[in-house]
Structures are given as structure tokens and as C-alpha cells.
Scaffold this active site. Sequence first.
Site, short mmCIF file in Angstrom:
data_model
loop_
_atom_site.label_atom_id
_atom_site.label_comp_id
_atom_site.label_asym_id
_atom_site.label_seq_id
_atom_site.Cartn_x
_atom_site.Cartn_y
_atom_site.Cartn_z
N ASP A 75 0.83 -1.21 0.00
CA ASP A 75 0.00 0.00 0.00
C ASP A 75 0.87 1.25 0.00
O ASP A 75 0.49 2.29 -0.57
CB ASP A 75 -0.93 -0.02 1.21
CG ASP A 75 -1.95 1.11 1.17
OD1 ASP A 75 -2.24 1.60 0.06
OD2 ASP A 75 -2.46 1.49 2.23
N GLY B 170 1.75 4.07 -3.91
CA GLY B 170 1.71 5.53 -3.91
C GLY B 170 3.04 6.15 -4.31
O GLY B 170 3.09 7.12 -5.07
N ARG C 173 3.90 8.49 -7.76
CA ARG C 173 4.54 9.81 -7.76
C ARG C 173 5.82 9.81 -8.58
O ARG C 173 6.07 10.73 -9.36
CB ARG C 173 4.83 10.23 -6.31
CG ARG C 173 3.59 10.53 -5.48
CD ARG C 173 3.95 11.14 -4.15
NE ARG C 173 4.73 10.23 -3.32
CZ ARG C 173 4.19 9.33 -2.49
NH1 ARG C 173 2.87 9.22 -2.40
NH2 ARG C 173 4.95 8.55 -1.75
N ASP D 74 -7.01 1.84 -4.94
CA ASP D 74 -6.31 1.89 -3.66
C ASP D 74 -7.29 2.01 -2.50
O ASP D 74 -7.20 1.28 -1.50
CB ASP D 74 -5.33 3.06 -3.66
CG ASP D 74 -4.53 3.13 -2.37
OD1 ASP D 74 -3.73 2.21 -2.11
OD2 ASP D 74 -4.69 4.11 -1.62
N ASP E 298 -8.22 -0.87 0.33
CA ASP E 298 -8.07 -0.60 1.76
C ASP E 298 -9.33 -0.97 2.53
O ASP E 298 -9.27 -1.64 3.57
CB ASP E 298 -7.76 0.88 1.99
CG ASP E 298 -6.36 1.26 1.55
OD1 ASP E 298 -5.52 0.35 1.39
OD2 ASP E 298 -6.11 2.46 1.34
#
Length: 215
Positions: free
Chosen positions: A54, A58, A62, A75, A79
Site C-alpha cells: 500500500d 503511492g 509519484r 487503492d 483498503d
Amino acid sequence: GYKIDCTARMVSPWLFVPNLIGYVRVAAQLTSYAYALTDYRFAAGCYLLGQALDAVDGYAARVLGQSSEFGRVLDMVTDRASTICLCLVLAHLYPTYMGCFALLVTLDLFSHWYHMHSSLICDAATHKDSENWVVRLYYRKPVLFTICAGTELWYMGLYLQHFVFGRWLKLLMWLTTPVMTFKQLTNVVQLVVACRTLVRIDEARRQKKQHSHAQ
């Protein structure tokens, strides 16, 4: 920071690296639940792998310039699903507390769904914006990572306690219980703020409609 621009390659969002990581997360979580009652070591390993990824997806989004709306939803839903499914397992292992796990799942779903919808209605740049300081604090990156990691470790510690006993597990639960408590408090605050926002919008629309009819 360092960033690679991949937009010129016109890679489909289906194949964005962070989304591929997201698919692996889903597979790891499903595998974890499949073995949750028969092989707790393997199940715990798969679950923790999914949670660790997780943070990776991310970062990949980026660095590679591959953020996408599809990936954001993937995402968030992953979760939510991971927490819900683990609570299902815990409800099976601790049937006496089934109502408590149902409450945690309900609060989690209500809070995030209302918050996301109010953010969309208000045309917020991100769902991490909020008028409330508790919610703003929660969504700060260091705090968000700590709270989410601590909460998942609390759930996993509770799961492992059904199969093994050790002082390290007691220490884990002792350390993560305040984090878990803050997470639930934030869920409550986030839900209340979102509901109030939506009610204000409804009232404003009704007043506008009544005013237009009066004219």
C-alpha cells in the site's frame, strides 16, 4: 523530488505500475483470507505483504508520474475491502464480539463513503482536504501512515492471538490500541463533518428552489 515522466508513452492506466501493484495487493489479500483458518503464518504473511505494498504503490505513482483516478479508487476500495474481510475472519474467530466487528465495519464504510461523496460534491481537490482539524491532522502523510499501519497491526495482532501466545503480541496490542482508538475517533469525526456538509448543501438547494418558485 525525482520523477520520471511516462505520459509520452501513452501506457494504459490498466497497466500503470502502481495499478499493477494494486492488483498484487488484491491477490495477496484474497490469498490471506483463503488460508486464514488453516495456515495462520502464511495468511498473516500474505496480509502484511498486501499492506506493505500500500505504501509502495503511492510512491510508484509519484515517481513514475502515473497517478490516475482508476488507481485512486483501486487503492481506496482495496483498503476498505481488506479491513472488512479481516473483520469477517475475526468475527468467525471471536464470535462473542461479532457485533463489535460489525460496528467497526459499518463505521469505516459510512465514514469514508460520506467523506468521499461530500468531497466530490464540494469539488475538493482531494478527499484529504477538510474543515476539521482532526481530519486534516489524520490525512497528513506521516500521521496517516502511522495510524493506518498501527490499526492494521492491531487487527493482525488480534488475529494472531487466536493461534499463538507471546509477550511480543501483548506488547504489540498495548502499543497499537491507542492508535486504533484514534483511528475510530477520526472515523466518527469525519462522518459527522461529512454529514453536516451534505445537510448544508441540501438545505441550500431547498432554499434556492423555494426562492425560485416564489419568483
